[in-house]
Design an enzyme around this catalytic site. Structure first.
Site, PDB file in Angstrom:
ATOM      1  N   THR A 112      78.332  71.441  -7.482  1.00  0.00           N
ATOM      2  CA  THR A 112      78.944  70.979  -6.236  1.00  0.00           C
ATOM      3  C   THR A 112      80.227  70.225  -6.545  1.00  0.00           C
ATOM      4  OG1 THR A 112      76.734  70.735  -5.328  1.00  0.00           O
ATOM      5  CG2 THR A 112      78.516  69.592  -4.158  1.00  0.00           C
TER       6      THR A 112
ATOM      7  N   ALA B 130      91.256  66.900 -17.463  1.00  0.00           N
ATOM      8  CA  ALA B 130      91.997  67.847 -18.309  1.00  0.00           C
ATOM      9  C   ALA B 130      91.241  68.198 -19.587  1.00  0.00           C
ATOM     10  CB  ALA B 130      93.374  67.291 -18.642  1.00  0.00           C
ATOM     11  N   THR B 131      90.379  67.305 -20.070  1.00  0.00           N
ATOM     12  CA  THR B 131      89.594  67.643 -21.268  1.00  0.00           C
ATOM     13  C   THR B 131      88.733  68.868 -20.981  1.00  0.00           C
ATOM     14  OG1 THR B 131      89.546  65.354 -22.009  1.00  0.00           O
ATOM     15  CG2 THR B 131      87.807  66.787 -22.851  1.00  0.00           C
TER      16      THR B 131
ATOM     17  N   ASN C 123     101.887  63.425 -24.521  1.00  0.00           N
ATOM     18  CA  ASN C 123     101.375  62.144 -24.029  1.00  0.00           C
ATOM     19  C   ASN C 123     101.726  60.977 -24.939  1.00  0.00           C
ATOM     20  OD1 ASN C 123      99.474  63.825 -25.541  1.00  0.00           O
ATOM     21  ND2 ASN C 123      98.157  62.031 -25.534  1.00  0.00           N
TER      22      ASN C 123
ATOM     23  N   SER D 157      95.158  66.732 -14.642  1.00  0.00           N
ATOM     24  CA  SER D 157      94.211  65.615 -14.533  1.00  0.00           C
ATOM     25  C   SER D 157      94.706  64.658 -13.450  1.00  0.00           C
ATOM     26  CB  SER D 157      94.156  64.887 -15.875  1.00  0.00           C
ATOM     27  OG  SER D 157      93.365  63.730 -15.770  1.00  0.00           O
TER      28      SER D 157
ATOM     29  N   HIS E 265      93.962  61.525 -12.801  1.00  0.00           N
ATOM     30  CA  HIS E 265      94.218  60.106 -13.098  1.00  0.00           C
ATOM     31  C   HIS E 265      95.485  59.882 -13.910  1.00  0.00           C
ATOM     32  CE1 HIS E 265      92.860  59.444 -17.387  1.00  0.00           C
ATOM     33  NE2 HIS E 265      92.250  60.587 -17.180  1.00  0.00           N
TER      34      HIS E 265
ATOM     35  N   CYS F 259      92.638  58.247 -26.035  1.00  0.00           N
ATOM     36  CA  CYS F 259      91.456  58.975 -26.501  1.00  0.00           C
ATOM     37  C   CYS F 259      91.354  58.889 -28.014  1.00  0.00           C
ATOM     38  CB  CYS F 259      91.557  60.438 -26.078  1.00  0.00           C
ATOM     39  SG  CYS F 259      92.236  60.631 -24.449  1.00  0.00           S
TER      40      CYS F 259
ATOM     41  N   GLN G 108     100.404  65.695 -18.236  1.00  0.00           N
ATOM     42  CA  GLN G 108     101.429  64.658 -18.060  1.00  0.00           C
ATOM     43  C   GLN G 108     102.651  65.186 -17.295  1.00  0.00           C
ATOM     44  OE1 GLN G 108     101.107  61.471 -19.138  1.00  0.00           O
ATOM     45  NE2 GLN G 108      99.328  61.627 -20.492  1.00  0.00           N
TER      46      GLN G 108
HETATM   47  N1  PMP Z   1      95.803  66.276 -22.052  1.00  0.00           N
HETATM   48  C1  PMP Z   1      96.733  65.317 -22.057  1.00  0.00           C
HETATM   49  C2  PMP Z   1      98.149  65.673 -22.366  1.00  0.00           C
HETATM   50  C3  PMP Z   1      96.380  63.999 -21.790  1.00  0.00           C
HETATM   51  O1  PMP Z   1      97.315  63.051 -21.794  1.00  0.00           O
HETATM   52  C4  PMP Z   1      95.029  63.694 -21.507  1.00  0.00           C
HETATM   53  C5  PMP Z   1      94.595  62.262 -21.282  1.00  0.00           C
HETATM   54  N2  PMP Z   1      94.834  61.429 -22.392  1.00  0.00           N
HETATM   55  C6  PMP Z   1      94.099  64.722 -21.490  1.00  0.00           C
HETATM   56  C7  PMP Z   1      94.516  66.006 -21.775  1.00  0.00           C
HETATM   57  C8  PMP Z   1      92.653  64.479 -21.143  1.00  0.00           C
HETATM   58  O2  PMP Z   1      92.579  64.229 -19.766  1.00  0.00           O
HETATM   59  P1  PMP Z   1      91.271  63.683 -19.046  1.00  0.00           P
HETATM   60  O3  PMP Z   1      91.255  62.213 -19.296  1.00  0.00           O
HETATM   61  O4  PMP Z   1      91.463  64.026 -17.602  1.00  0.00           O
HETATM   62  O5  PMP Z   1      90.106  64.392 -19.631  1.00  0.00           O
END
Ligand code: PMP
Length: 395
Positions: A245, A75-76, A157, A205, A207, A334, A185
């Site tokens: 890829t 997601a980043t 989050n 994302s 994970h 993060c 989320q």
């Molecule tokens: N957006 C939200 C709302 C998140 O909770 C997170 C993860 N903390 C991210 C973005 C970033 O996701 P990723 O770890 O997949 O880069």
């Protein structure tokens, strides 16, 4: 859910991978290892079919089409592609304002600073109330024909606020602005039919939804794709929007993780998650410590999220005292490497002492009644220990 002897209450940082997801990924590391972009042979075609199937499953989760799904590293990256991509393409245009909330994830806030500093855009904050809900009347007042994009997180989050992103999307679109939604989320938090806005750019994302790490999606509606300048150039894969890829096993894993969250079974899991979270909160209230909940009470909150302030204690001290028995955090993983108080808690009106005495517990589908009971006992014991050691902070 225990990892060894540790009760895991940090599912909003990351979820364990669902065993079915892992099993479906494995053959794509070995036997079916083809490059999905090898268009001249059957081994490549097989890999391409697997990626296409994964894209279809993810598209179904968010009511999009498979060709609108762009795989990223998470997601980043998705948030960066959305905002930086829009601004770089629109750099010479009339729309030079970006609206976003102060409770966005750091990956949105950090890139938005670049939009201001390097591209001269005006990045403006949409106010939120004490529970983290967007002030819609303020958004309405801020919107105009010079707004390029509005970006709002679907499910926070840290404090779990579930935003009415459909209404926000509608407002943005009525002024011709693109709506971007960080929905990382959202898939676990809410039944898919009820949350994802249509016509918006969405970041996901894997994970955060019982899939593998290292993969995410930016879903870009077809009519918006030409408004995005890619950040990565190369072989032109994925409509030229994100060359390179694609990692087939990870795509396959994210595809199944998405599909599993659209089932009736997933809805039952969300109900059980809410029940466990509520029992955990009731249990915390029944201990003799002064606590208060940060964020909304009720249905517009992630069913696994509980952000609690322990007045008079420093969150870091509590979390260390709980090692190695409970894994929770002060907020966004993060951010938590830095000693600064949570920007989300500050934005909803907490002072820095209040923010620094707050812990985010995030329960998951694997959390049991036993975990809740045991965690409550451990927290009570840790707080007693800290009190007698005199480690109570000035918070
Ligand atoms: N957006 C939200 C709302 C998140 O909770 C997170 C993860 N903390 C991210 C973005 C970033 O996701 P990723 O770890 O997949 O880069």
């Amino acid at each position: 859910m225990k990892i060894g002897n540790t009760i895991y209450l940090d599912h909003q940082a990351t979820t364990p991978i669902d065993p079915h997801v892992l099993a479906e990924m494995v053959p794509y590391f070995s036997d079916s290892f083809g490059n999905p972009h090898s268009s001249e042979h059957c081994i490549g075609w097989e890999a391409a079919r697997a990626v296409e199937h994964a894209a279809e499953r993810i598209a179904q989760l968010i009511s999009a089409d498979a060709d609108e799904i762009i795989f990223t590293s998470g997601a980043t990256e998705s948030n960066n592609i959305a905002l930086l991509g829009l601004v770089r393409r629109a750099a010479g245009g009339e729309r030079r304002r970006i609206l976003l909330s102060a409770i966005e994830h750091k990956s949105v806030l950090a890139v938005s600073r670049i939009l201001g500093r390097q591209y001269g855009f005006s990045v403006e904050q949409i106010p939120v109330d004490r529970d983290g809900f967007i002030e819609l009347h303020a958004l309405r007042d801020m919107l105009d024909e010079d707004v390029l994009a509005v970006s709002v997180i679907a499910v926070n989050n840290e404090i779990g606020t579930i935003q009415d992103v459909r209404q926000i999307a509608g407002l943005a679109e009525s002024y011709g602005a693109v709506f971007h939604c960080d929905a990382a989320q959202a898939p676990v938090a809410a039944f898919p039919d009820g949350i994802f806005p249509r016509g918006a750019i969405l970041s996901l994302s894997a994970h955060k939804m019982y899939g593998p790490k290292g993969i995410g999606v930016v879903a870009i509606p077809r009519e918006i794709q030409e408004k995005i300048e890619p950040l990565i150039y190369g072989g032109g894969q994925q409509n030229g929007l994100r060359s390179g890829t694609v990692p087939v096993p990870l795509c396959v894993g994210m595809g199944l993780a998405a599909q599993l969250l659209t089932t009736d079974d997933a809805e039952e899991r969300r109900v059980a998650l809410r029940r466990h979270r509520d029992a955990f909160l009731d249990g915390l209230k029944s201990l003799s410590w002064p606590i208060s909940v940060n964020g909304p009470i009720g249905r517009a909150r992630h069913p696994g999220n509980l952000n609690v302030r322990f007045a008079g204690f420093a969150a870091q001290e509590i979390l260390s005292a709980l090692q190695p028995r409970i894994a929770a955090s002060t907020g966004s993983a993060c951010t938590s490497g830095f000693p600064e108080p949570s920007h989300v808690l500050r934005a909803i009106g907490l002072d820095s002492y209040e923010a620094e005495s707050s812990i985010r517990f995030s329960l998951g589908f694997g959390t049991t009644d036993q975990d809740v009971d045991n965690a409550l006992g451990m927290i009570d014991e840790a707080l007693k220990r800290l009190s007698t050691l005199g480690q109570v902070s000035s918070a």
